[in-house]
Design a protein around this motif. Structure first.
Motif, PDB file in Angstrom:
ATOM      1  N   THR A 233       0.842  -1.196   0.000  1.00 17.24           N
ATOM      2  CA  THR A 233       0.000   0.000   0.000  1.00 17.24           C
ATOM      3  C   THR A 233       0.870   1.237   0.000  1.00 17.24           C
ATOM      4  OG1 THR A 233      -1.696  -1.200   1.246  1.00 17.24           O
ATOM      5  CG2 THR A 233      -1.832   1.202   1.231  1.00 17.24           C
TER       6      THR A 233
ATOM      7  N   ASP B 156       0.104   4.183   0.729  1.00 12.88           N
ATOM      8  CA  ASP B 156      -0.211   5.126   1.807  1.00 12.88           C
ATOM      9  C   ASP B 156       0.931   5.272   2.807  1.00 12.88           C
ATOM     10  OD1 ASP B 156      -3.770   4.624   2.309  1.00 12.88           O
ATOM     11  OD2 ASP B 156      -2.523   4.136   0.579  1.00 12.88           O
ATOM     12  N   TYR B 157       1.661   4.177   3.048  1.00 11.46           N
ATOM     13  CA  TYR B 157       2.653   4.167   4.120  1.00 11.46           C
ATOM     14  C   TYR B 157       4.040   4.557   3.656  1.00 11.46           C
ATOM     15  CZ  TYR B 157      -1.156   1.560   6.224  1.00 11.46           C
ATOM     16  OH  TYR B 157      -2.385   1.174   6.682  1.00 11.46           O
TER      17      TYR B 157
ATOM     18  N   SER C  51       4.229  10.505   3.024  1.00 10.99           N
ATOM     19  CA  SER C  51       3.148   9.634   3.468  1.00 10.99           C
ATOM     20  C   SER C  51       2.487  10.162   4.727  1.00 10.99           C
ATOM     21  CB  SER C  51       3.678   8.228   3.720  1.00 10.99           C
ATOM     22  OG  SER C  51       4.748   8.264   4.644  1.00 10.99           O
TER      23      SER C  51
ATOM     24  N   ARG D 219      -1.357  12.026  -5.293  1.00  6.57           N
ATOM     25  CA  ARG D 219      -1.561  10.600  -5.051  1.00  6.57           C
ATOM     26  C   ARG D 219      -3.042  10.305  -4.937  1.00  6.57           C
ATOM     27  NH1 ARG D 219       2.190   9.565  -0.272  1.00  6.57           N
ATOM     28  NH2 ARG D 219       1.628   7.413  -0.623  1.00  6.57           N
ATOM     29  N   ASP D 220      -3.428   9.142  -5.414  1.00  3.69           N
ATOM     30  CA  ASP D 220      -4.798   8.649  -5.296  1.00  3.69           C
ATOM     31  C   ASP D 220      -4.700   7.336  -4.535  1.00  3.69           C
ATOM     32  OD1 ASP D 220      -7.300   7.469  -5.600  1.00  3.69           O
ATOM     33  OD2 ASP D 220      -7.587   8.266  -7.610  1.00  3.69           O
ATOM     34  N   ASN D 221      -4.937   7.408  -3.237  1.00  2.53           N
ATOM     35  CA  ASN D 221      -4.765   6.214  -2.406  1.00  2.53           C
ATOM     36  C   ASN D 221      -5.759   5.115  -2.780  1.00  2.53           C
ATOM     37  OD1 ASN D 221      -2.618   7.354  -1.018  1.00  2.53           O
ATOM     38  ND2 ASN D 221      -3.910   8.148   0.616  1.00  2.53           N
TER      39      ASN D 221
ATOM     40  N   ASN E 196      -4.156   3.402  -5.400  1.00  2.65           N
ATOM     41  CA  ASN E 196      -2.783   2.995  -5.076  1.00  2.65           C
ATOM     42  C   ASN E 196      -1.800   3.488  -6.135  1.00  2.65           C
ATOM     43  OD1 ASN E 196      -1.462   1.781  -2.899  1.00  2.65           O
ATOM     44  ND2 ASN E 196      -1.216  -0.165  -3.966  1.00  2.65           N
TER      45      ASN E 196
END
Length: 124
Positions: free
Chosen positions: A28, A30-31, A53, A72-74, A77
């Motif tokens: 992911t 995100d991290y 992040s 970014r588009d979490n 991903n």
């Protein structure tokens, strides 16, 4: 399997635009801080832009400030690099990298995962 895949490169005239994508699988985004780097023939890989992040802070090399935008588009991903007002000196292979260091390190060796790169050529 951890993988980053860049896309969106190509040949564009000076003053044109491209949008690069960096899609992750197996982990992911995100991290991770996600950085875009450029590497021209015979040169080292240099940081162009990064998005952290922790708080979504963005960073740009002086050479691209005001022309490039990282986002970014979490949900997808995916991280994007919108490149406007392209110049011949932007010609390079562009790589995205993922770093567990959320502060967007400038050094390529601080990045844990890399994509295969996408060629951007700016020429008339």
């Amino acid at each position: 399997q951890v993988q980053l895949v860049e896309s969106g490169g190509g040949l564009v005239q000076p003053g044109g635009s491209l949008r690069l994508s960096c899609a992750a699988s197996g982990f992911t985004l995100d991290y991770y801080a996600i950085g875009w780097f450029q590497q021209a023939p015979g040169k080292e890989r240099e940081a162009v832009s990064c998005i952290s992040s922790s708080d979504g802070s963005t960073y740009y090399a002086n050479s691209v400030k005001g022309r490039f935008t990282i986002s970014r588009d979490n949900a997808k991903n995916t991280v994007y690099l919108q490149m406007n007002s392209l110049k011949p000196e932007d010609t390079a292979v562009y790589y995205c990298g993922a770093s567990i260091d959320s502060s967007c390190p400038a050094a390529a060796l601080e990045y844990d995962h890399w994509g295969q790169g996408t060629q951007v050529t700016v020429a008339s």
